[in-house]
Write an enzyme that holds these catalytic residues in place. Structure first.
Site, PDB file in Angstrom:
ATOM      1  N   ARG A 230       0.822  -1.151   0.028  1.00  0.00           N
ATOM      2  CA  ARG A 230       0.038   0.030  -0.077  1.00  0.00           C
ATOM      3  C   ARG A 230       1.033   1.251   0.010  1.00  0.00           C
ATOM      4  NH1 ARG A 230      -3.697  -2.678  -1.717  1.00  0.00           N
ATOM      5  NH2 ARG A 230      -5.616  -2.797  -0.870  1.00  0.00           N
ATOM      6  N   HIS A 278      -0.233  -0.099 -10.051  1.00  0.00           N
ATOM      7  CA  HIS A 278      -0.995  -0.846  -9.115  1.00  0.00           C
ATOM      8  C   HIS A 278      -1.572  -2.163  -9.742  1.00  0.00           C
ATOM      9  CE1 HIS A 278      -3.389  -0.940  -5.134  1.00  0.00           C
ATOM     10  NE2 HIS A 278      -3.312  -2.031  -5.553  1.00  0.00           N
TER      11      HIS A 278
END
Ligand code: NDP
Length: 315
Positions: A230, A278
């Site tokens: 993250r 991502h």
């Protein structure tokens, strides 16, 4: 026995076209509700919510809900939403296909750092023909932070390629062929003793901002950071400062504090930062729908639910 499922997501058209047929195939005979107004109209019938980034408030007012199943592995966003009913079991996505995809991304990053392939790509852009020394895999020390679903698969894959892997987790863990360490006292060791650190921690109050100026300074001079977990694990300004100071050699980043990464971010243009959008491990709709199907059936039949989130621990 089929029932009524609220599929509550922020999907775009492509994602709807991928997911709805896959979920329908895994859970035949269900009534599917995909809009909040329909959900309120059928609130008394909905017993399962399948979610992917649900808008805040969208799971309120569903009195029969007995399972919230996330389509995503990370649940930090769901846990930070106070409107998500705290008394309904929350399960996250755990799919062996995703663990494998994550291990592949980590292996690509570690191998590229180990063999200097990012540096050679830079040299090509500058028309530089220069050979650097070649290290053996067992001379490269890799620290894997987080030994959960993704971290464990990744650490074992890296060890099987010959890297000298140390894994770090919250509680003690044992994995064949790896050194392991745990807890706050183990963090300094794993950061200090690694040439490459791969972050696969969940985002919790304990891990947010973990890679700040102080922790980055614990890393071995010239080490590299691979963040696949993250964005909020890393203080981006502190990372840039560590790269500029030469404390860190490179960063390979798949996740960012703000996504999409803003065009103005210096990370885009930094010569020793590799940016991915991502994509380290995408959820595979087909295999993930089978995982969801099994959990929904368990919820309906009173069986054991898999992959429940420990709300106290935050993951
Ligand atoms: P898990 O919940 O399975 O694993 C968490 C691991 O982190 C466990 O080993 C746990 O320790 C450890 N941990 C948690 N808190 C701490 C702490 N305070 N100190 C030390 N160790 C800690 O997570 P996953 O493997 O499923 O996911 C890992 C990360 O990958 C998540 O951040 C997720 O959001 C991200 N992700 C990223 C994707 C991408 O495409 N970039 C795709 C999917 C996931 P213990 O074993 O003791 O419980």
């Amino acid at each position: 026995m089929p029932g009524t499922i609220y599929l509550c997501t922020d999907f775009d058209d492509r994602e709807w076209a991928e997911w709805l047929p896959a979920l329908r195939g895994a859970l035949p005979g269900e009534r599917w509700i995909t809009r909040r107004d329909d959900a309120l109209a059928h609130a008394a019938e909905i017993d399962v919510a399948i979610v992917a980034n649900p808008a805040p408030g969208s799971l309120q007012g569903l009195p029969r809900l007995r399972l919230i199943q996330s389509l995503w592995a990370g649940v930090d966003r769901l846990l930070s939403d106070p409107t998500v009913p705290a008394d309904v079991p929350l399960a996250r996505m755990v799919d062996p296909a995703m663990n494998e995809a994550m291990a592949e991304t980590a292996l690509w990053a570690v191998l590229s750092l180990h063999r200097g392939f990012f540096d050679y790509a830079d040299q090509q852009r500058q028309l530089i023909w220069r050979q650097h020394g070649q290290r053996r895999a067992d001379a490269l020390r890799v620290g894997v932070l987080g030994l959960g679903e993704m971290g464990r698969t990744t650490a074992l894959r890296l060890a099987s390629q010959g890297y000298a892997v140390t894994g770090w987790s919250r509680r003690p863990a044992a994995l064949p062929g790896l050194r392991t360490t745990h807890g706050p006292e183990g963090l300094r060791t794993v950061l200090r003793d690694a040439d490459v650190v791969v972050n696969l921690l969940p985002l919790t109050p304990d891990t947010r901002g973990l890679f700040n100026r102080e922790r980055l300074s614990w890393m071995a001079p010239g080490a590299s950071l691979v963040n696949l977990a993250r964005g909020a694990h890393v203080i981006e300004d502190d990372l840039l400062a560590a790269l500029e100071a030469g404390q860190l050699h490179r960063a390979v980043l798949d996740v960012f504090a703000t996504e999409p990464l803003p065009a103005a971010s210096p990370l885009w243009r930094h010569p020793r930062v590799t940016v991915l959008p991502h994509v380290a491990a995408q959820t595979d709709a087909r295999s993930a729908s089978q995982v969801v199907g099994r959990n929904v059936q368990a919820a309906r039949s009173g069986g054991a639910l898999a992959h429940l989130v420990n709300r106290m621990a935050g993951y």
